[in-house]
Scaffold this active site. Structure first.
Site, PDB file in Angstrom:
ATOM      1  CE  LYS A  70      -3.612   2.417   2.502  1.00  0.00           C
ATOM      2  NZ  LYS A  70      -4.617   2.365   3.571  1.00  0.00           N
ATOM      3  CD  GLU A  77       5.745  -3.583   3.703  1.00  0.00           C
ATOM      4  OE1 GLU A  77       5.094  -4.473   4.285  1.00  0.00           O
ATOM      5  OE2 GLU A  77       6.035  -2.498   4.229  1.00  0.00           O
ATOM      6  CE  LYS A 106      -5.927   1.955  -0.703  1.00  0.00           C
ATOM      7  NZ  LYS A 106      -6.391   2.095   0.644  1.00  0.00           N
TER       8      LYS A 106
HETATM    9  C1  PBG Z   1      -7.630   3.373   5.460  1.00  0.00           C
HETATM   10  C2  PBG Z   1      -7.853   3.240   3.995  1.00  0.00           C
HETATM   11  C3  PBG Z   1      -7.632   4.187   2.983  1.00  0.00           C
HETATM   12  C4  PBG Z   1      -8.089   3.602   1.803  1.00  0.00           C
HETATM   13  C5  PBG Z   1      -8.541   2.334   2.117  1.00  0.00           C
HETATM   14  N1  PBG Z   1      -8.363   2.117   3.475  1.00  0.00           N
HETATM   15  C6  PBG Z   1      -7.135   5.568   3.043  1.00  0.00           C
HETATM   16  C7  PBG Z   1      -5.775   5.875   3.475  1.00  0.00           C
HETATM   17  O1  PBG Z   1      -4.925   5.017   3.679  1.00  0.00           O
HETATM   18  O2  PBG Z   1      -5.538   7.074   3.665  1.00  0.00           O
HETATM   19  C8  PBG Z   1      -8.094   4.262   0.463  1.00  0.00           C
HETATM   20  C9  PBG Z   1      -9.159   3.801  -0.474  1.00  0.00           C
HETATM   21  C10 PBG Z   1      -9.424   4.688  -1.636  1.00  0.00           C
HETATM   22  O3  PBG Z   1      -8.746   5.715  -1.870  1.00  0.00           O
HETATM   23  O4  PBG Z   1     -10.346   4.359  -2.374  1.00  0.00           O
HETATM   24  N2  PBG Z   1      -6.331   3.179   5.859  1.00  0.00           N
HETATM   25 ZN    ZN Z   2      -5.887   4.001   7.934  1.00  0.00          ZN
END
Ligand code: PBG
Ligand code: ZN
Length: 321
Positions: free
Chosen positions: A191, A229, A244
């Site tokens: 992520k 990771e 992601k």
């Molecule tokens: C929470 C989370 C986020 C997203 C999914 N879970 C936001 C972030 O990490 O700031 C993003 C999903 C999206 O942008 O559609 N940690």
């Molecule tokens: Zn978060």
């Protein structure tokens, strides 16, 4: 003479030799459950996406089940936020209530529960904060508690998105000792600290109140680190892993597909959705063709599962095709 065009002569011919196919049983639709009553709030930066209170969730659930989408990813928006994210692991919290409602209303729908503290903390960070530091090991027990509470409420899959080190192992251990040995973990392993999450933070009310997430989410420049990771999360017990965002990271997705055998999800995130919707609203692109092209690219790069705000539309278009 070599003629690639022989196999492009008609739709039947093209379809016969098509390498990549999409189907609606690989699509996951994110939904936002807000605490309160009679709520259906549009998210301005995400046209077509709403926050729903539990009493109005059926509106969207009906569409999801009618379309035959595999499952949903649930995010809760609590009224009460504090430094310890207590609403996150309250068995009667908004996310737990929403999950119980969904499993009763649509038992066949897979419910994936996002596990992270940022929607529940007053400071909007994904972990415990001390000064301006995000605390890793102090956060793990809270994530584990949240995962157990969401599973008790009925979640089918637990998806940690916080990016603390060691969270998959901590969550696995907690689930096992609570008797949930059969609940799989889908880890947001790779992520990235991405500007593409901007619209989501409006939708979920989870923007950090100070600083940013770069001390825990990954540097967008690092592809090799992403594979480390992922490997580490697999070691810790992840059943599925995620890359992601999706579209700017197809190389990472592809490399992960080559290297790892377990199911891989890709999250076509809020900013990717917002860009498509904005351009389409201006008449600058053909929304349907762009969405199907984007989803096909994500699939071609190696995703088994695609989490996307376009899921309802895409499922409809797949049916029509
Ligand atoms: C929470 C989370 C986020 C997203 C999914 N879970 C936001 C972030 O990490 O700031 C993003 C999903 C999206 O942008 O559609 N940690
Ligand atoms: Zn978060």
């Amino acid at each position: 003479m070599k003629r690639f065009r022989r196999l492009r002569s008609s739709e039947a011919m093209r379809s016969l030799v098509r390498e990549t196919r999409l189907s609606k049983d690989m699509l996951i639709y994110p939904i936002f459950a807000a605490e309160g009553e009679n709520i259906k709030n549009p998210v301005p930066s995400m046209p077509g996406i709403f926050q729903y209170s539990v009493d109005r969730l059926d509106e969207i659930l009906t569409q999801i089940t009618e379309r035959g989408i595999a499952g949903i990813l649930i995010f809760g928006i609590p009224k009460h936020k504090d430094a310890l994210a207590t609403s996150a692991y309250d068995d009667n919290g908004i996310t737990q209530q929403a999950i119980r409602h969904i499993k009763a209303a649509a038992p066949g729908l897979l419910v994936i529960a996002d596990v992270c503290l940022c929607e529940y903390t007053s400071h909007g960070h994904c972990g415990m904060v001390c000064g301006h530091e995000i605390q890793n090991d102090e956060t793990l027990p809270l994530l584990a508690k949240m995962a157990v509470s969401l599973t008790k409420a009925g979640a089918d899959i637990i998806a940690p998105s916080d990016m603390m080190d060691g969270r998959v192992a901590a969550i696995r251990e907690a689930l096992d000792s609570a008797g949930f040995r059969n609940t799989p973990i889908l880890s947001y392993s790779a992520k990235f600290a991405s500007a593409y999450y901007g619209p989501f933070r409006d939708a979920a009310g989870s923007a950090p109140q100070f600083g940013d997430r770069r001390s825990y989410q990954m540097d967008p420049a690092n592809g090799r680190e992403a594979l480390r990771e992922i490997a580490d999360d697999i070691d810790e017990g992840a059943d599925m892993v995620m890359v992601k965002p999706a579209l700017a990271y197809l190389d990472v997705l592809h490399a992960a597909r080559e290297r790892f055998g377990l199911p891989i999800a890709a999250y076509n995130v809020s900013g990717e959705y917002a860009m498509v919707k904005a351009a389409a609203a201006n008449g600058w692109i053909d929304e349907r063709r762009i969405v199907m092209e984007n989803l096909t690219a994500i699939r071609r790069a190696g995703a088994d599962i695609i989490i996307t705000y376009h899921a309802l539309d895409a499922a409809k278009w797949l049916e029509e095709a």
